[in-house]
Design a protein around this motif. Sequence first.
Motif, PDB file in Angstrom:
ATOM      1  N   GLU A  56       0.862  -1.256   0.123  1.00  0.00           N
ATOM      2  CA  GLU A  56      -0.040   0.048  -0.046  1.00  0.00           C
ATOM      3  C   GLU A  56       0.758   1.261   0.012  1.00  0.00           C
ATOM      4  O   GLU A  56       0.381   2.232  -0.732  1.00  0.00           O
ATOM      5  CB  GLU A  56      -0.822   0.000   1.330  1.00  0.00           C
ATOM      6  N   LYS A  64       3.796   1.531  -1.207  1.00  0.00           N
ATOM      7  CA  LYS A  64       4.539   1.531  -2.410  1.00  0.00           C
ATOM      8  C   LYS A  64       3.642   2.051  -3.522  1.00  0.00           C
ATOM      9  O   LYS A  64       4.326   2.300  -4.624  1.00  0.00           O
ATOM     10  CB  LYS A  64       5.112   0.173  -2.789  1.00  0.00           C
ATOM     11  N   ARG A  65       2.324   1.976  -3.287  1.00  0.00           N
ATOM     12  CA  ARG A  65       1.379   2.485  -4.278  1.00  0.00           C
ATOM     13  C   ARG A  65       1.358   4.168  -4.455  1.00  0.00           C
ATOM     14  O   ARG A  65       0.765   4.645  -5.115  1.00  0.00           O
ATOM     15  CB  ARG A  65       0.007   1.919  -4.148  1.00  0.00           C
ATOM     16  N   MET A  66       1.866   4.638  -3.291  1.00  0.00           N
ATOM     17  CA  MET A  66       1.934   6.181  -3.201  1.00  0.00           C
ATOM     18  C   MET A  66       2.317   6.702  -4.348  1.00  0.00           C
ATOM     19  O   MET A  66       3.582   6.309  -4.962  1.00  0.00           O
ATOM     20  CB  MET A  66       2.427   6.642  -1.781  1.00  0.00           C
ATOM     21  N   GLU A  67       2.093   7.883  -4.590  1.00  0.00           N
ATOM     22  CA  GLU A  67       2.473   8.929  -5.940  1.00  0.00           C
ATOM     23  C   GLU A  67       3.339   9.964  -5.443  1.00  0.00           C
ATOM     24  O   GLU A  67       3.352  10.326  -4.389  1.00  0.00           O
ATOM     25  CB  GLU A  67       1.424   9.391  -6.472  1.00  0.00           C
ATOM     26  N   VAL A  68       4.608  10.079  -5.960  1.00  0.00           N
ATOM     27  CA  VAL A  68       5.496  11.212  -5.300  1.00  0.00           C
ATOM     28  C   VAL A  68       5.774  12.191  -6.700  1.00  0.00           C
ATOM     29  O   VAL A  68       5.420  11.893  -7.917  1.00  0.00           O
ATOM     30  CB  VAL A  68       6.841  10.586  -5.048  1.00  0.00           C
TER      31      VAL A  68
END
Length: 277
Positions: A271, A273-277
Motif C-alpha cells: 500500500e 509503495k502505491r503512493m505517488e510522488v
Amino acid sequence: MEFTRQESLERLRETVSDGEPVIGAGAGTGISAKFAERGGVDLLIIYNSGRYRMNGRGSLAGLLPYGDANEIVVDMGRQVLPVVEDTPVLAGVNGTDPFRRMDVFVEELQRQGFSGVQNFPTVGLIDEDSGFRRNLEETGMGYDKEVEMIREAADQGMLTCPYVFNEQQAREMTAAGADVVVSHMGLTTSGDIGAETALDLETAAERVQAHHDAATAVNEDVLVICHGGPIAWPDDAQYVLDNTEGVVGFFGASSIERLPTEEAIQGQAREFKRMEV
C-alpha cells in the motif's frame, strides 16, 4: 497475572458451556500476545519455536540445537508475561532436558507467572518408525519424559495442556493429569515457511476424533482441542469441529501469529509503495 489450575479450568469449561470454542494462541513476541489476548483467546502459549518463527524460521527450528529451549522460554516469559492482562499463559517445556530437575523448574515457572505448561519441544514430532526416534526412546530421551513432566506440573497445581500424536499418548497424558489434550496433526501448512507435506483435512479430523476418544476413555472430563498440519485457517478448524464430536477448540501458533503477520506486513508495504510522488 497467574491463574491456579482450578481457575484456568473453570474459565475454559465456562467457555465450552457457553457454546464457544477454546482457542489457544502461541506467542513469540509481546505484541503477538497482547493482540491475541485482545482478540479473545483463552490461552497463550510461549515456547521456543515462537522466537524462531517470528524471526522468519520454520517452527521445527525449535527441535534443533540452536539454543537451550527451556532457558529461551524463561527469557521469552520476561518479555511476554508483563503485557498479558487477563489470560492464562503456558510455558512450553522441554521435558527431555537432561540438565534440569523438572520439579524445581516447574516451581520456577510458577514463580515467574506462568499458569500452566505444554510439552514442547516434543519428540512426538519425530517419526516413530525412524531409527533416530527409536534411539531417543532407548537412551532416556523419549516421550515418556514429557509425560513425567506433565505429571509433575499437574501435581504442582499447574494447568497442563500436552501435545499428543497418537491414541496411546492421549491415554498416557490423560492418566498423568492432563487438563487439555491437544491433538497434534504435524507442522502447520500455508504461508512462506509452512509445511508442504501434511494430512488432508478429512484424515486429520478422523485422527483428532481418535485422540479425543482415547483421552476421554481415561477421563471423561478432559478437554480435547486440535492443532497443526492442514488445520491452518479458521475454515480448516471449523471443518474439524464440524466433523468430530466432543472436540472443543483449536490451538494456533503459526495460524494466529505468523500467517496473519505475513499477510498484513506484505500488504501494508505494498500500500505504501502505491503512493505517488
